[in-house]
Scaffold this active site. Structure first.
Site, PDB file in Angstrom:
ATOM      1  CE  LYS A 156     -13.913  -7.481  -0.959  1.00 21.80           C
ATOM      2  NZ  LYS A 156     -13.644  -8.789  -1.531  1.00 21.80           N
TER       3      LYS A 156
ATOM      4  CD  GLU B   1      -0.104  -0.309   1.851  1.00 19.77           C
ATOM      5  OE1 GLU B   1      -1.189  -0.513   2.451  1.00 19.77           O
ATOM      6  OE2 GLU B   1       0.710  -1.216   1.584  1.00 19.77           O
TER       7      GLU B   1
ATOM      8  N   GLY C  46     -10.893  -8.170  -4.684  1.00 15.45           N
ATOM      9  CA  GLY C  46     -10.207  -6.925  -5.024  1.00 15.45           C
ATOM     10  C   GLY C  46      -9.608  -6.940  -6.425  1.00 15.45           C
ATOM     11  NE  ARG C  47      -6.540 -12.522  -6.603  1.00 17.67           N
ATOM     12  CZ  ARG C  47      -6.781 -12.717  -5.301  1.00 17.67           C
ATOM     13  NH1 ARG C  47      -6.725 -11.711  -4.453  1.00 17.67           N
ATOM     14  NH2 ARG C  47      -7.085 -13.918  -4.847  1.00 17.67           N
TER      15      ARG C  47
ATOM     16  CD  GLU D  60      -3.571 -10.197  -3.862  1.00 18.40           C
ATOM     17  OE1 GLU D  60      -2.736  -9.493  -3.278  1.00 18.40           O
ATOM     18  OE2 GLU D  60      -4.687  -9.755  -4.212  1.00 18.40           O
TER      19      GLU D  60
ATOM     20  CG  HIS E 187      16.087  -2.866 -28.268  1.00 17.77           C
ATOM     21  ND1 HIS E 187      17.044  -2.939 -29.263  1.00 17.77           N
ATOM     22  CD2 HIS E 187      14.892  -2.836 -28.904  1.00 17.77           C
ATOM     23  CE1 HIS E 187      16.445  -2.923 -30.444  1.00 17.77           C
ATOM     24  NE2 HIS E 187      15.134  -2.874 -30.256  1.00 17.77           N
TER      25      HIS E 187
ATOM     26  CE  LYS F 174      -2.887  -6.359   3.493  1.00 13.12           C
ATOM     27  NZ  LYS F 174      -4.298  -6.641   3.277  1.00 13.12           N
TER      28      LYS F 174
HETATM   29  O1  F6P Z   1      -2.693  -6.926  -0.986  1.00 12.72           O
HETATM   30  C1  F6P Z   1      -3.821  -7.474  -0.420  1.00 12.72           C
HETATM   31  C2  F6P Z   1      -5.075  -6.781  -0.849  1.00 12.72           C
HETATM   32  O2  F6P Z   1      -6.067  -7.186   0.015  1.00 12.72           O
HETATM   33  C3  F6P Z   1      -5.465  -7.044  -2.293  1.00 12.72           C
HETATM   34  O3  F6P Z   1      -6.060  -8.269  -2.480  1.00 12.72           O
HETATM   35  C4  F6P Z   1      -6.353  -5.886  -2.546  1.00 12.72           C
HETATM   36  O4  F6P Z   1      -6.623  -5.714  -3.893  1.00 12.72           O
HETATM   37  C5  F6P Z   1      -5.543  -4.764  -1.927  1.00 12.72           C
HETATM   38  O5  F6P Z   1      -4.971  -5.364  -0.775  1.00 12.72           O
HETATM   39  C6  F6P Z   1      -6.293  -3.534  -1.564  1.00 12.72           C
HETATM   40  O6  F6P Z   1      -7.314  -3.805  -0.651  1.00 12.72           O
HETATM   41  P1  F6P Z   1      -8.475  -2.763  -0.388  1.00 12.72           P
HETATM   42  O7  F6P Z   1      -9.195  -2.564  -1.667  1.00 12.72           O
HETATM   43  O8  F6P Z   1      -9.301  -3.362   0.680  1.00 12.72           O
HETATM   44  O9  F6P Z   1      -7.837  -1.470   0.054  1.00 12.72           O
END
Ligand code: F6P
Length: 534
Positions: free
Chosen positions: A196, A202, A254-255, A340, A371, A500
Site C-alpha cells: 500500500k 521487508e 491494508g488488512r 491489528e 492431535h 519499525k
Molecule cells: O504491519 C503494519 C502494516 O502497515 C499493515 O497494516 C500492513 O498490512 C502491512 O504493514 C504492509 O503495509 P504495506 O502494504 O504498506 O507494505
C-alpha cells in the site's frame, strides 16, 4: 445500571448452569442461529440465553452500530485518527455509488478492476509473456495485508486455480525468497510488488532481491514486474511502468485490501470470473449486514458472541478451527484482521478503555489440532471459546468417505466440548475395563471432561469463491461491530510503529556502523553476540 453491568450480573447468575440444559428448549438450535442463504451460523452451544442476547443486542443498539455501519458504507471518515473513510466494501460492490470529499470514487475503482481483468486475461492467455515465454509463475512480494489475504485465499480456492502458479514472499528473512525463487525460471516469472505504502522495508528489500535475480537472466527485468500500491510516484521511482501499476486509495486499509488490486495474484491464479464470484460473496454479506435485523444478522451475532466470551466471561483467547484444510491460513489471516484492528487500549477519544478490547486469536485446521492442542481445550483450566468452520461437501468426489469423517470429527468436538464426561461416567467406563478401588478412582479422575465449554459453528455447503467471499466479509464486519461497541478505531494500527522505528535505528548497530551505546544491557549483549557470530 449500564447494559455492561447488567450483562455482568447476568453472567454471574448463569455462569454455573449447564449449556446442555438450554437444549431442553426443543427450539434452542433454531432460535440461537442465524442464516444467510445456505450459510448457517450456530451459536446455540454457548451459554447465551434469551435475556443475555437481549442485553447483548442492547449493547449494539446503545453503541449506535447501525448508524455507524451506514456511515462506513457512505464513506464518512470513521477512521478518525487518520481522517479517512473506510471503504473496502466498494471494491466488491462495483455498482455502489459513493462520494468522498466531493469526488465520486467509483469510476476509478471500476477502471482499476477492468485493468486488472484485462491484464489477468493477457497473462493467462499468453498474450502477455515473460522474456522466455508464457508466464508460468507469479511471485507476490508483500507483507501483512499485502500478503495474508491473497495467500490465504489462493490456498482456499486451489480447486479453482487454472492460471500460473502463485507464490508468496513476505518475510525479510532471506530464507523465504531464496527458497521461493530457487526452483523458478526468471524468464517466465512475473513479480508483483504489493505494498500500500511502497515503503515497507521487508517488501522493498525483497523486491530489490527479486529484481537482481531477474536481472541476472533477462535484459529487461522491469518488463516482468507489476506493482500494487497507493503511491504512483514510488512505483515509478522503482521503475515499474504505469501500465502495470494497479492503484488504490488510502481509504482501503491494508488488512481489508484483498478485494481490490492486492488480490491481483489471486485473480491471476483463479481467473477473473472466480475472483468476481469471490467479490459477489463479499457483497452478499454486505447486503445481509446492512439489512438483516440485528438478532438475525450473522456478523452482528458473531461479534456479540465474541463480546460475551471475552469482555463478559473473561476468556482471554478464541480459537478459530476450520475443518477445512484449505482454510489453513485463515487463522493467520484473522490474527491480523482482528488483532491489528481491535488490539487497542484507548477509545476513539484517547481515553483508556475500561475493558480489554480484543482476545488473542489463534487456531489450526481440524483434525490436525485435535492431535496437538485440543487436550488443553478439553481439560485445561482456562476456557477457550472455539469457532468451528465446516463445509458440508468437499472438493474431492473420490474421497467422500474422508469428508464424512472430517464432518463427524468437527461435530464430535463441539459435542464433546458441550457435554464433557462426568466422574460417574468416567468411573463406570473404567470399572467396565476391570479397574476397582483406589486405582479406579485415580484413573477415572484423569478421564473427566468438564464440558460446558462454548463453541460456535459456521457451516456452508462448499468452499466456493462466493462462500469464501461471504466468510471474509463476515469476519470484517464482526471486527467492525466489536470495534463500534467498544468505541475504538478498528482502522488504524499505531501499535506497529515503535518496532519499525527501532528496527530502522538498530540496522546500523547490527552491522557495527553505529555503537550500541545507550541501548539497554540485554540489547547490547544480544548485539555483541550477533557481531561475534555473524
Ligand atoms: O504491519 C503494519 C502494516 O502497515 C499493515 O497494516 C500492513 O498490512 C502491512 O504493514 C504492509 O503495509 P504495506 O502494504 O504498506 O507494505
Amino acid at each position: 445500571m449500564s447494559v455492561w453491568q447488567r450483562l455482568s450480573f447476568h453472567h454471574d447468575r448463569t455462569r454455573d448452569r449447564r449449556i446442555l440444559d438450554l437444549f431442553d428448549d426443543p427450539k434452542r438450535a433454531e432460535g440461537f442461529s442465524a442464516r444467510l442463504g445456505d450459510m448457517l451460523f450456530d451459536y446455540s452451544k454457548t451459554n447465551i440465553d434469551l435475556a443475555g442476547r437481549d442485553l447483548l443486542l442492547a449493547l449494539a443498539e446503545d453503541a449506535g452500530v447501525a448508524a455507524r455501519r451506514e456511515a462506513m458504507f457512505a464513506g464518512e471518515p470513521i477512521n478518525e485518527t487518520e481522517g479517512r473513510a473506510v471503504l473496502h466494501t466498494v471494491l466488491r460492490n462495483l455498482d455502489a455509488s459513493v462520494v468522498v470529499d466531493g469526488t465520486d470514487v467509483m469510476p476509478e475503482v471500476r477502471d482499476t478492476h477492468a485493468r486488472m481483468v484485462a491484464f489477468c486475461k493477457d497473462v493467462r492467455s499468453g498474450a502477455y509473456t515473460g522474456q522466455g515465454g508464457r508466464i508460468t509463475d507469479v511471485v507476490n512480494i508483500g507483507i501483512g495485508g499485502s500478503d495474508l489475504g491473497p495467500a490465504m485465499a489462493a490456498i482456499a480456492l486451489s480447486p479453482y486455480a487454472d492460471g500460473p502458479r502463485v507464490h508468496f514472499v513476505s518475510n525479510v528473512d532471506g530464507a523465504q525468497i531464496a527458497e521461493t525463487l530457487a526452483p523458478l525460471d526468471p524468464t517466465t516469472t512475473l513479480v508483483i510488488v504489493a505494498s500500500k505504502t511502497f515503503t515497507t522495508i521487508e517488501t522493498m528489500t525483497n523486491a530489490e532481491t527479486a529484481r537482481a535475480w531477474m536481472k541476472s537472466a533477462v535484459d529487461l527485468p522491469a518488463m516482468q514486474f507489476a506493482a500494487v500500491s497507493t503511491s504512483a510516484e514510488r512505483t515509478a521511482a522503482f521503475g515499474i511502468t504505469p501500465e502495470r501499476v494497479f492503484g488504490f486509495a488510502d481509504w482501503v486499509g491494508g488488512r481489508y485490501s484483498m478485494w481490490g488490486p492486492i488480490g491481483l495474484s489471486l485473480m491471476l491464479s483463479v481467473g477473473p470470473e472466480n475472483f468476481d464470484a469471490f467479490l459477489a460473496g463479499g457483497a452478499a454479506m454486505d447486503a445481509h449486514f446492512r439489512t438483516a435485523p440485528l438478532s438475525q444478522n450473522i456478523p452482528v451475532m458473531l461479534a456479540l458472541v465474541g463480546i460475551w466470551h471475552h469482555q463478559i466471561c473473561g476468556h482471554a483467547t478464541r480459537a478459530v478451527l476450520p475443518y477445512d484444510q484449505r482454510l489453513s491460513r485463515l487463522p493467520a489471516y484473522l490474527q491480523q484482521l482482528e488483532m491489528e484492528s481491535n488490539g487497542k487500549r484507548v477509545a476513539m477519544d484517547g481515553a483508556t478503555l475500561e475493558r480489554t478490547a480484543g482476545p488473542v486469536v489463534w487456531g489450526e485446521p481440524g483434525t490436525n489440532g485435535q492431535h496437538a492442542f485440543y487436550q488443553l481445550i478439553h481439560q485445561g483450566q482456562q476456557v477457550v471459546p472455539c469457532e468451528f468452520l465446516l463445509a458440508a461437501q468437499g472438493h474431492e468426489p473420490d474421497l467422500v468417505r474422508q469428508h464424512q469423517l472430517l464432518v463427524a470429527n468437527c461435530l464430535a468436538q463441539s459435542e464433546a466440548l458441550l457435554r464433557g464426561r462426568s466422574l460417574e461416567e468416567a468411573t463406570a467406563r473404567m470399572a467396565d475395563q476391570g479397574l476397582s478401588g483406589a486405582e479406579l478412582d485415580r484413573q477415572a479422575r484423569h478421564r473427566v471432561f468438564p464440558g460446558n465449554r462454548p463453541s460456535t459453528t459456521l457451516i456452508y455447503p462448499k468452499l466456493t469463491p462466493f462462500v469464501l467471499g461471504q466468510i471474509i466479509a463476515l469476519y470484517e464486519h464482526r471486527v467492525f461491530v466489536e470495534g463500534a461497541i467498544l468505541g475504538i478505531n478498528s482502522y488504524d494500527q499505531w501499535g506497529v510503529e515503535l518496532g519499525k522505528e527501532l528496527a530502522t535505528a538498530l540496522g546500523p548497530v547490527v552491522t557495527g556502523e553505529v555503537s550500541a551505546e545507550g541501548k539497554d544491557g540485554s540489547t547490547r549483549a544480544l548485539v555483541e553476540f550477533v557481531r561475534a557470530h555473524a
